[in-house]
Design a protein around this motif. Structure first.
Motif, short mmCIF file in Angstrom:
data_model
loop_
_atom_site.label_atom_id
_atom_site.label_comp_id
_atom_site.label_asym_id
_atom_site.label_seq_id
_atom_site.Cartn_x
_atom_site.Cartn_y
_atom_site.Cartn_z
N THR A 15 -6.28 12.85 -0.60
CA THR A 15 -6.63 11.43 -0.71
C THR A 15 -8.01 11.22 -0.11
O THR A 15 -8.27 11.65 1.01
CB THR A 15 -5.59 10.57 0.04
N PRO A 16 -8.90 10.57 -0.84
CA PRO A 16 -10.25 10.32 -0.30
C PRO A 16 -10.20 9.47 0.97
O PRO A 16 -9.32 8.61 1.13
CB PRO A 16 -10.95 9.55 -1.43
N ALA A 17 -11.15 9.68 1.85
CA ALA A 17 -11.20 8.97 3.14
C ALA A 17 -11.28 7.46 2.95
O ALA A 17 -10.69 6.70 3.73
CB ALA A 17 -12.37 9.48 3.97
N TRP A 18 -11.97 7.01 1.91
CA TRP A 18 -12.13 5.56 1.73
C TRP A 18 -10.79 4.87 1.48
O TRP A 18 -10.63 3.69 1.79
CB TRP A 18 -13.13 5.24 0.61
N VAL A 19 -9.82 5.60 0.94
CA VAL A 19 -8.50 5.02 0.69
C VAL A 19 -7.82 4.69 2.03
O VAL A 19 -7.19 3.64 2.16
CB VAL A 19 -7.63 5.95 -0.17
N VAL A 23 -9.41 4.04 4.82
CA VAL A 23 -10.16 2.91 5.37
C VAL A 23 -9.70 1.61 4.73
O VAL A 23 -9.47 0.62 5.42
CB VAL A 23 -11.69 3.12 5.18
N LEU A 24 -9.54 1.62 3.41
CA LEU A 24 -9.05 0.44 2.71
C LEU A 24 -7.65 0.08 3.19
O LEU A 24 -7.36 -1.10 3.44
CB LEU A 24 -9.04 0.68 1.20
N TYR A 26 -1.79 3.05 -5.17
CA TYR A 26 -1.86 4.40 -4.62
C TYR A 26 -0.87 5.34 -5.32
O TYR A 26 -1.21 6.45 -5.70
CB TYR A 26 -1.58 4.38 -3.11
#
Length: 163
Positions: free
Chosen positions: A9-13, A15-16, A116
């Motif tokens: 899973t990308p880091a921005w997910v 953070v969101l 997600y």
């Protein structure tokens, strides 16, 4: 498998997720809110669910229609039946007194996790993603969840008009 999913899973997910969680937790407290900020949450959640439709299926007729019909129904029913009559509006301060509730947090998280889970299923190349019933159901689910926020926005607007 869960560790593999989370590690890809990308880091921005994350953070969101944390930002939405924090924003949802803020909704659990009774607080004064200005007119514009009070309408930003409903607008943002409607936009997020529409972005879910776009990223999942594109802006095609069937997903958009299912989303729009469900949004309309949930908005009308939510406003007519589940309107929060505890909301107050101070015309002098131009602020709402919004009672705390756990429902917005639950709906925010439902929208996030629906998006997600779709992304995870897409990464796993799940065959169900192309099934018409799945497309309509997920699109309508996004619409129903967004309808909660649209009904909440109408409640705020109506409360301010009555003052």
């Amino acid at each position: 498998m869960l560790v593999q999913i989370l590690s890809n899973t990308p880091a921005w997910v994350f953070v969101l997720f944390l930002a939405l969680l924090a924003f949802g937790l803020m909704q659990t407290r009774t607080r004064p809110v200005g007119r514009i900020p009070a309408l930003l949450l409903p607008a943002g959640m409607i936009a997020l669910s529409l972005a879910g439709i776009n990223s999942s299926f594109g802006l095609r007729l069937v997903p958009l229609a299912a989303w729009a019909v469900a949004l309309g129904i949930a908005t009308l029913v939510g406003y007519a039946v589940f309107r929060d009559r505890r909301v107050e509006y101070d015309a002098t301060e131009k602020k709402f007194l919004v009672p705390g509730s756990w429902v917005p947090l639950a709906v925010i998280m439902a929208i996030f996790f629906a998006k997600y889970l779709y992304a995870v299923m897409h990464a796993l190349d799940a065959a169900v993603l192309s099934e018409p019933l799945f497309i309509v159901a997920l699109s309508a689910g996004y619409g129903l969840l967004s309808g909660y926020f649209a009904a909440r926005a109408f409640n705020l607007i109506k409360t301010a008009e009555m003052v």
